[in-house]
Motif scaffolding. Structure first.
Motif, PDB file in Angstrom:
ATOM      1  N   VAL A  88       0.846  -1.200   0.000  1.00  0.00           N
ATOM      2  CA  VAL A  88       0.000   0.000   0.000  1.00  0.00           C
ATOM      3  C   VAL A  88       0.883   1.252   0.000  1.00  0.00           C
ATOM      4  O   VAL A  88       0.595   2.225  -0.692  1.00  0.00           O
ATOM      5  N   GLY A  89       1.962   1.218   0.745  1.00  0.00           N
ATOM      6  CA  GLY A  89       2.889   2.354   0.797  1.00  0.00           C
ATOM      7  C   GLY A  89       3.552   2.648  -0.536  1.00  0.00           C
ATOM      8  O   GLY A  89       4.010   3.766  -0.776  1.00  0.00           O
ATOM      9  N   ALA A  90       3.617   1.642  -1.402  1.00  0.00           N
ATOM     10  CA  ALA A  90       4.230   1.819  -2.717  1.00  0.00           C
ATOM     11  C   ALA A  90       3.224   2.309  -3.758  1.00  0.00           C
ATOM     12  O   ALA A  90       3.570   2.530  -4.908  1.00  0.00           O
ATOM     13  N   ARG A  91       1.974   2.447  -3.374  1.00  0.00           N
ATOM     14  CA  ARG A  91       0.925   2.952  -4.268  1.00  0.00           C
ATOM     15  C   ARG A  91       0.847   4.449  -4.079  1.00  0.00           C
ATOM     16  O   ARG A  91       1.251   4.976  -3.053  1.00  0.00           O
ATOM     17  N   TRP A  92       0.376   5.192  -4.879  1.00  0.00           N
ATOM     18  CA  TRP A  92      -0.051   5.157  -6.241  1.00  0.00           C
ATOM     19  C   TRP A  92       1.107   5.518  -7.153  1.00  0.00           C
ATOM     20  O   TRP A  92       1.973   6.287  -6.796  1.00  0.00           O
ATOM     21  N   HIS A  93       1.102   4.999  -8.380  1.00  0.00           N
ATOM     22  CA  HIS A  93       2.067   5.416  -9.382  1.00  0.00           C
ATOM     23  C   HIS A  93       1.367   5.453 -10.734  1.00  0.00           C
ATOM     24  O   HIS A  93       0.402   4.733 -10.955  1.00  0.00           O
ATOM     25  N   PRO A  94       1.835   6.330 -11.627  1.00  0.00           N
ATOM     26  CA  PRO A  94       1.190   6.408 -12.941  1.00  0.00           C
ATOM     27  C   PRO A  94       1.441   5.140 -13.754  1.00  0.00           C
ATOM     28  O   PRO A  94       2.188   4.257 -13.328  1.00  0.00           O
ATOM     29  N   LYS A  95       0.829   5.072 -14.916  1.00  0.00           N
ATOM     30  CA  LYS A  95       0.877   3.881 -15.765  1.00  0.00           C
ATOM     31  C   LYS A  95       2.310   3.405 -16.003  1.00  0.00           C
ATOM     32  O   LYS A  95       2.605   2.229 -15.901  1.00  0.00           O
ATOM     33  N   THR A  96       3.197   4.328 -16.335  1.00  0.00           N
ATOM     34  CA  THR A  96       4.605   3.991 -16.548  1.00  0.00           C
ATOM     35  C   THR A  96       5.463   5.001 -15.807  1.00  0.00           C
ATOM     36  O   THR A  96       4.977   6.061 -15.419  1.00  0.00           O
ATOM     37  N   VAL A  97       6.729   4.684 -15.632  1.00  0.00           N
ATOM     38  CA  VAL A  97       7.650   5.608 -14.968  1.00  0.00           C
ATOM     39  C   VAL A  97       7.699   6.931 -15.731  1.00  0.00           C
ATOM     40  O   VAL A  97       7.724   8.007 -15.142  1.00  0.00           O
ATOM     41  N   SER A  98       7.671   6.850 -17.058  1.00  0.00           N
ATOM     42  CA  SER A  98       7.756   8.084 -17.853  1.00  0.00           C
ATOM     43  C   SER A  98       6.451   8.878 -17.840  1.00  0.00           C
ATOM     44  O   SER A  98       6.411   9.999 -18.339  1.00  0.00           O
ATOM     45  N   SER A  99       5.387   8.308 -17.258  1.00  0.00           N
ATOM     46  CA  SER A  99       4.111   9.034 -17.204  1.00  0.00           C
ATOM     47  C   SER A  99       4.120  10.180 -16.199  1.00  0.00           C
ATOM     48  O   SER A  99       3.237  11.029 -16.227  1.00  0.00           O
ATOM     49  N   ALA A 100       5.092  10.196 -15.313  1.00  0.00           N
ATOM     50  CA  ALA A 100       5.250  11.351 -14.424  1.00  0.00           C
ATOM     51  C   ALA A 100       5.646  12.524 -15.316  1.00  0.00           C
ATOM     52  O   ALA A 100       6.588  12.426 -16.096  1.00  0.00           O
ATOM     53  N   ARG A 101       4.879  13.617 -15.221  1.00  0.00           N
ATOM     54  CA  ARG A 101       5.111  14.718 -16.143  1.00  0.00           C
ATOM     55  C   ARG A 101       4.455  15.991 -15.628  1.00  0.00           C
ATOM     56  O   ARG A 101       3.677  15.950 -14.694  1.00  0.00           O
ATOM     57  N   ALA A 102       4.767  17.094 -16.282  1.00  0.00           N
ATOM     58  CA  ALA A 102       4.156  18.382 -15.975  1.00  0.00           C
ATOM     59  C   ALA A 102       3.216  18.735 -17.122  1.00  0.00           C
ATOM     60  O   ALA A 102       3.601  18.675 -18.290  1.00  0.00           O
ATOM     61  N   ILE A 103       1.976  19.090 -16.778  1.00  0.00           N
ATOM     62  CA  ILE A 103       0.964  19.416 -17.779  1.00  0.00           C
ATOM     63  C   ILE A 103       0.492  20.844 -17.537  1.00  0.00           C
ATOM     64  O   ILE A 103      -0.042  21.149 -16.472  1.00  0.00           O
TER      65      ILE A 103
END
Length: 178
Positions: A61-76
């Motif tokens: 649970v502590g390792a949650r949440w993460h986006p679909k892929t590592v590269s999905s972390a981004r600035a919009i």
């Protein structure tokens, strides 16, 4: 707006919270990791822990949440239009985080499509494609569009650019209006 203009994935919307907003730069920062214990993340963590002897459910649970892929972390950027910026401001003034699940997002998109009398199946991910098409029609170049949508393959980006016809039209206009 979140899917159809910003290109957020439904999972990103369901985990969206005010700490992701950079008001000085007018950006939504999708993190690589965010602690979460929503129903979905708890179920995923339990499943992960049941398949890994070295992992407790609490650790998972502590390792949650993460986006679909590592590269999905981004600035919009969210200052693309006044309407979009106002929607973001209203959200932040009302909520600390998105108060609904992904299934609620799916249901609301479906209801909105029915109210708008749209034909065909409309769901959050196809609205993400709508965002990509919109930006391609606005003339966003392939690399920035790929960075916004966080596609791993440039060919996906080029498909949206090709469909828009904007790149071809711009090149022709530039060549003929010297």
């Amino acid at each position: 707006m979140a899917t159809g203009r910003l290109g957020l994935r439904a999972r990103e919307i369901s985990h969206l919270n005010t700490t992701w907003f950079d008001w000085d730069r007018k950006l939504i920062q999708i993190p690589q990791h965010e602690p979460c214990s929503c129903g979905y993340c708890r179920r995923q963590a339990a499943q992960e822990a049941s398949h890994c002897d070295d992992l407790t459910e609490a650790e998972a649970v502590g390792a949650r949440w993460h986006p679909k892929t590592v590269s999905s972390a981004r600035a919009i950027p969210f200052d693309l239009s006044l309407r979009l910026e106002l929607c973001i401001e209203r959200f932040v003034n009302r909520y600390d985080s998105f108060p609904h699940s992904r299934s609620t997002i799916n249901r609301r998109v479906k209801e909105a499509a029915e109210c708008a009398d749209l034909r065909g199946r409309v769901y959050p991910h196809c609205l993400r494609a709508t965002a990509a098409s919109y930006h391609a029609y606005q003339g966003v170049a392939p690399v920035p569009l790929q960075a916004l949508m966080r596609w791993s393959d440039l060919a996906t980006t080029q498909k949206y650019i090709r469909i828009s016809g904007t790149a071809t039209a711009d090149a022709l206009r530039q060549a003929h209006h010297r």
